[in-house]
Design a protein around this motif. Sequence first.
Motif, short mmCIF file in Angstrom:
data_model
loop_
_atom_site.label_atom_id
_atom_site.label_comp_id
_atom_site.label_asym_id
_atom_site.label_seq_id
_atom_site.Cartn_x
_atom_site.Cartn_y
_atom_site.Cartn_z
N GLU A 199 -6.24 24.62 -21.50
CA GLU A 199 -7.28 25.58 -21.09
C GLU A 199 -6.94 27.02 -21.44
O GLU A 199 -7.25 27.93 -20.69
CB GLU A 199 -7.53 25.48 -19.58
CG GLU A 199 -8.11 24.14 -19.19
CD GLU A 199 -9.00 24.28 -17.96
OE1 GLU A 199 -10.19 24.60 -18.13
OE2 GLU A 199 -8.49 24.09 -16.86
N MET A 206 -7.50 24.28 -25.63
CA MET A 206 -8.40 25.42 -25.43
C MET A 206 -9.43 25.15 -24.34
O MET A 206 -9.87 24.03 -24.15
CB MET A 206 -9.14 25.73 -26.73
CG MET A 206 -8.23 26.03 -27.91
SD MET A 206 -7.16 27.48 -27.70
CE MET A 206 -8.37 28.81 -27.76
N ARG A 207 -9.83 26.20 -23.69
CA ARG A 207 -11.00 26.13 -22.84
C ARG A 207 -12.19 26.40 -23.75
O ARG A 207 -12.35 27.51 -24.26
CB ARG A 207 -10.89 27.21 -21.78
CG ARG A 207 -11.99 27.19 -20.77
CD ARG A 207 -11.87 28.39 -19.83
NE ARG A 207 -12.95 28.35 -18.90
CZ ARG A 207 -12.94 27.62 -17.80
NH1 ARG A 207 -11.89 26.90 -17.48
NH2 ARG A 207 -13.99 27.61 -17.01
N LEU A 208 -13.04 25.40 -23.98
CA LEU A 208 -14.14 25.60 -24.93
C LEU A 208 -15.18 26.56 -24.32
O LEU A 208 -15.64 26.33 -23.20
CB LEU A 208 -14.81 24.26 -25.28
CG LEU A 208 -13.91 23.21 -25.93
CD1 LEU A 208 -14.73 22.02 -26.42
CD2 LEU A 208 -13.11 23.77 -27.09
N PRO A 209 -15.52 27.63 -25.03
CA PRO A 209 -16.44 28.61 -24.45
C PRO A 209 -17.88 28.09 -24.42
O PRO A 209 -18.22 27.16 -25.13
CB PRO A 209 -16.32 29.82 -25.38
CG PRO A 209 -15.79 29.31 -26.68
CD PRO A 209 -15.05 28.04 -26.39
#
Lengths: 238, 238
Positions: A183, A235-238
């Motif tokens: 994240e 990753m925290r996907l936006p």
Amino acid sequence: MNLFLLHPEQHLEGDLWRLDERQSAHARTVLKLAEGDTCRAGVLNDGLGEARIESIKNNEITLSFKVDSNPPVPLPLNLVLALPRPKMLKRLLIDAASLGIKRIVLINAWKVDKSYWRTPNLKAGLLREKLLLGLEQAGDTVLPELIQAPRFRPFVEDDLDGWAGDGPRFLAHPGDHPSLPHELEGPATLAIGPEGGWTPFEVELLREHGFQTHRFGSRILRVETALPALVGALMRLP
Amino acid sequence: MNLFLLHPEQHLEGDLWRLDERQSAHARTVLKLAEGDTCRAGVLNDGLGEARIESIKNNEITLSFKVDSNPPVPLPLNLVLALPRPKMLKRLLIDAASLGIKRIVLINAWKVDKSYWRTPNLKAGLLREKLLLGLEQAGDTVLPELIQAPRFRPFVEDDLDGWAGDGPRFLAHPGDHPSLPHELEGPATLAIGPEGGWTPFEVELLREHGFQTHRFGSRILRVETALPALVGALMRLP
């Protein structure tokens, strides 16, 4: 195709735009659009908006369209990708673009088959076409920057720092390493090796240039499975 | 192919096994193995071990092999997958098996094209072949259980609870939902909709049967990108 991605040469005048051949075929046969129907569109490297089918004549479709919103937030992840097999490359570029990755370097590695660098798929136009498919899938308009580094060591030693910038750098590698972080909101850089993996020399050079090695499960995944799995994990996907 | 997955009918006698035609071709042309060389092998639904090439005669390759270790830990995630396009199905099964998923239901949904249920790809033998490719990729031997649910509502209402068991159930869906949890160690169940998504009725019925809706970024991903990305995000890969 979740939006019609319009290129400057498709602009007619005022708010009017013309669909290209592939878009027209999609509008007719998949979406079955008629005059007066609305659909999503966007202008390459610009914004999004609602479009209206103004006319369908002899397979030529004209839209009225105005930008009224921004494209989706990019994923602040730089991708260092060992050049994969040509067939896999196409899918990986679609995936990377649809996930919102905006900076990609295709890099050489010891286990990259030399013939891959000579494939016609590496022509800029064909690479761009796959990236555009990814954008259309994700409803995005901003074309990723893609560069090629056919020599591993000079790129890593001379160009990587400037290209990758300040964020942390990650390398998934089998062995007794800490688990991959989760994240992140970025910016960050992720390196994905070739089938067969990076050599010890390559891993060492990447580590000397700021890459942290992490474990990502114990299974050997195909590169096309590993890319979305790693991006989803990291990753925290936006 | 990261291991030779041996089936019972390939057993000769004692520790001796025979490679099948596809494995022999891979041994000769990709791995370029010679008599005396070693390689990884495993027995379907049993363990792994090192194998030694005993003889190569007229394209028939004989191995000596003994099980000495367990297959990799399975991923404790059940997958409810709306039946995808045939071409995509093949890739999704390879991906799911390589990620370690052991329980899959292919389910109908409103936006699943009815013709997909009539494709020859749904024959058990062809589905099994793709799952085996995923196992070979990941060095695994344990064949996933795959069932088909050509009727959505009866499966969800009558069979889902027994099939999915006790763990939490997740549904990625656009909208204002909490973000997907991360690094679960399972067991859990993940539902992935068709291209075009689940209908409101389907989402409601899944929620009534214990599925929590979560947001997973704002982009519309292809199912073959979404599956590994969701698995990477949701689960801690063992």
